[in-house]
Each structure stands twice: as structure tokens, then as C-alpha cells.
Design a protein around this motif. Structure first.
Motif, PDB file in Angstrom:
ATOM      1  N   ASP A  62       4.934  -1.190  -5.549  1.00  0.00           N
ATOM      2  CA  ASP A  62       5.845  -1.452  -4.428  1.00  0.00           C
ATOM      3  C   ASP A  62       7.021  -0.464  -4.425  1.00  0.00           C
ATOM      4  O   ASP A  62       7.464  -0.016  -3.368  1.00  0.00           O
ATOM      5  N   LYS A  63       7.460  -0.106  -5.647  1.00  0.00           N
ATOM      6  CA  LYS A  63       8.681   0.707  -5.755  1.00  0.00           C
ATOM      7  C   LYS A  63       8.399   2.197  -5.591  1.00  0.00           C
ATOM      8  O   LYS A  63       9.194   2.944  -5.041  1.00  0.00           O
ATOM      9  N   LEU A  64       7.232   2.654  -6.154  1.00  0.00           N
ATOM     10  CA  LEU A  64       7.057   4.125  -6.212  1.00  0.00           C
ATOM     11  C   LEU A  64       5.637   4.615  -5.925  1.00  0.00           C
ATOM     12  O   LEU A  64       5.444   5.610  -5.256  1.00  0.00           O
ATOM     13  N   LEU A  65       4.650   3.900  -6.443  1.00  0.00           N
ATOM     14  CA  LEU A  65       3.301   4.478  -6.507  1.00  0.00           C
ATOM     15  C   LEU A  65       2.540   4.462  -5.184  1.00  0.00           C
ATOM     16  O   LEU A  65       1.643   5.268  -4.963  1.00  0.00           O
ATOM     17  N   VAL A  66       2.896   3.542  -4.287  1.00  0.00           N
ATOM     18  CA  VAL A  66       2.080   3.363  -3.085  1.00  0.00           C
ATOM     19  C   VAL A  66       2.951   3.414  -1.829  1.00  0.00           C
ATOM     20  O   VAL A  66       4.037   2.830  -1.799  1.00  0.00           O
ATOM     21  N   ASN A  67       2.473   4.129  -0.815  1.00  0.00           N
ATOM     22  CA  ASN A  67       3.160   4.140   0.480  1.00  0.00           C
ATOM     23  C   ASN A  67       2.553   3.023   1.320  1.00  0.00           C
ATOM     24  O   ASN A  67       1.437   3.171   1.843  1.00  0.00           O
ATOM     25  N   PRO A  68       3.245   1.894   1.459  1.00  0.00           N
ATOM     26  CA  PRO A  68       2.646   0.713   2.107  1.00  0.00           C
ATOM     27  C   PRO A  68       2.297   0.945   3.576  1.00  0.00           C
ATOM     28  O   PRO A  68       1.458   0.223   4.138  1.00  0.00           O
ATOM     29  N   VAL A  69       2.879   1.946   4.197  1.00  0.00           N
ATOM     30  CA  VAL A  69       2.584   2.197   5.615  1.00  0.00           C
ATOM     31  C   VAL A  69       1.153   2.723   5.761  1.00  0.00           C
ATOM     32  O   VAL A  69       0.417   2.336   6.652  1.00  0.00           O
ATOM     33  N   MET A  70       0.745   3.589   4.836  1.00  0.00           N
ATOM     34  CA  MET A  70      -0.546   4.277   4.998  1.00  0.00           C
ATOM     35  C   MET A  70      -1.564   3.922   3.919  1.00  0.00           C
ATOM     36  O   MET A  70      -2.741   4.224   4.064  1.00  0.00           O
ATOM     37  N   GLU A  71      -1.078   3.335   2.823  1.00  0.00           N
ATOM     38  CA  GLU A  71      -1.984   3.163   1.687  1.00  0.00           C
ATOM     39  C   GLU A  71      -2.133   1.714   1.255  1.00  0.00           C
ATOM     40  O   GLU A  71      -1.248   0.891   1.494  1.00  0.00           O
ATOM     41  N   LYS A  72      -3.258   1.434   0.580  1.00  0.00           N
ATOM     42  CA  LYS A  72      -3.474   0.127  -0.039  1.00  0.00           C
ATOM     43  C   LYS A  72      -3.880   0.396  -1.483  1.00  0.00           C
ATOM     44  O   LYS A  72      -4.415   1.456  -1.805  1.00  0.00           O
ATOM     45  N   ALA A  73      -3.565  -0.571  -2.345  1.00  0.00           N
ATOM     46  CA  ALA A  73      -3.841  -0.345  -3.773  1.00  0.00           C
ATOM     47  C   ALA A  73      -4.565  -1.544  -4.367  1.00  0.00           C
ATOM     48  O   ALA A  73      -4.357  -2.688  -3.952  1.00  0.00           O
ATOM     49  N   SER A  74      -5.440  -1.254  -5.329  1.00  0.00           N
ATOM     50  CA  SER A  74      -6.030  -2.364  -6.102  1.00  0.00           C
ATOM     51  C   SER A  74      -5.695  -2.094  -7.566  1.00  0.00           C
ATOM     52  O   SER A  74      -5.735  -0.940  -8.021  1.00  0.00           O
ATOM     53  N   ILE A  75      -5.318  -3.159  -8.251  1.00  0.00           N
ATOM     54  CA  ILE A  75      -4.834  -3.046  -9.627  1.00  0.00           C
ATOM     55  C   ILE A  75      -5.796  -3.753 -10.565  1.00  0.00           C
ATOM     56  O   ILE A  75      -6.176  -4.900 -10.341  1.00  0.00           O
ATOM     57  N   GLU A  76      -6.219  -3.040 -11.602  1.00  0.00           N
ATOM     58  CA  GLU A  76      -7.091  -3.653 -12.617  1.00  0.00           C
ATOM     59  C   GLU A  76      -6.387  -3.568 -13.956  1.00  0.00           C
ATOM     60  O   GLU A  76      -5.905  -2.482 -14.329  1.00  0.00           O
ATOM     61  N   VAL A  77      -6.339  -4.672 -14.680  1.00  0.00           N
ATOM     62  CA  VAL A  77      -5.842  -4.648 -16.054  1.00  0.00           C
ATOM     63  C   VAL A  77      -7.067  -4.536 -16.943  1.00  0.00           C
ATOM     64  O   VAL A  77      -7.930  -5.417 -16.924  1.00  0.00           O
ATOM     65  N   LEU A  78      -7.157  -3.418 -17.667  1.00  0.00           N
ATOM     66  CA  LEU A  78      -8.396  -3.160 -18.440  1.00  0.00           C
ATOM     67  C   LEU A  78      -8.337  -3.779 -19.829  1.00  0.00           C
ATOM     68  O   LEU A  78      -7.277  -4.133 -20.307  1.00  0.00           O
TER      69      LEU A  78
END
Lengths: 78, 78
Positions: A62-78
Motif C-alpha cells: 500500500d505504501k510503496l510497492l504497488v500503484n493501486p490505480v493501475m496495478e493489483k498484487a497477490s501476496i504469498e508467505v512462503l
């Protein structure tokens, strides 16, 4: 814990990088369509509880890694 | 069939982009280590046999998508 964040453009957003790769592959004679390029971020996040680690990773997105306007992210804890 | 190629730097290869993101996250007060940035390539490859589609994707990696000196790739047929 190791976390993997896959960041991709939202559907419908133009992907010039993907288009360029697609044309390159066509140039080599490969039949391929809808090439989309995203980012893969791997990192070590301190913590032992996967849910807590995932929440921290979401905050980083939310703070840095993803541009919420254009991008979506999926997070996996390995 | 939809194929996802995850391209990452080989261990030991310096990742300036990862370092920059790591410092950015530290700047926001996040505790995180070993941030590594890779590419995520999704594409539609014609074919019905997953093994055949995977072989085509591997050929694309060998030809254009992956720098074998510095990068390693994993291919998933979705």
C-alpha cells in the motif's frame, strides 16, 4: 519469513512492455498472445505468524510497492 | 493455454533495484531484508498439451525472455 509479491497490471490497462515482448517473440516466429509483464518481489519479513507477516507485506504494498490505480498484487508467505 | 514465467536473478547476482526498494521500505520504517525484484510474464500460448506448451514457453525463454547468464526462470502452465 519469505514473502513473494506478484504485481500485475489491472486488466484493460495498456501494457507497452508486454506489446514489445510480444512483437519480439512474433519476430522469432513464436505464436503467442496477450503478453503481460509484471513484477515479482521477494523479501524476508521478520515474524513467525504468517497472517501478521502478510499484513506487514500488504502495508508495504500500500505504501510503496504497488500503484493501486493501475496495478493489483497477490501476496504469498512462503 | 495461459503460461506464467517467473524470471529472477540468480543467487549472488547484485540486485540494485532490490536494494533501492529495500532502502525505500526502510525509509518508511518497515523491517525487511533481502528484497529481490524479478519479472512476471504472463501470455497465451496456443496448444492443448501442457507439456508441449511448456516446451514452447521454454524455447521463448531461451530465445528472448531470460538472460541465462544472470537469470533463472520457472514456467507454470495455468
Amino acid at each position: 519469513m519469505k514473502v513473494r509479491v506478484s504485481v500485475q497490471l489491472k486488466p484493460g490497462i495498456l501494457d507497452p512492455q508486454g506489446k514489445a515482448v510480444e512483437q519480439g517473440l512474433h519476430g522469432f516466429g513464436f505464436a503467442v498472445d496477450h503478453v503481460r509483464i509484471g513484477r515479482l518481489i521477494e523479501m524476508d519479513v521478520p515474524g513467525t505468524d504468517p497472517a501478521e507477516v502478510k499484513a506487514k507485506a500488504q502495508a508495504m504494498c500500500d505504501k510503496l510497492l504497488v500503484n493501486p490505480v493501475m496495478e493489483k498484487a497477490s501476496i504469498e508467505v512462503l
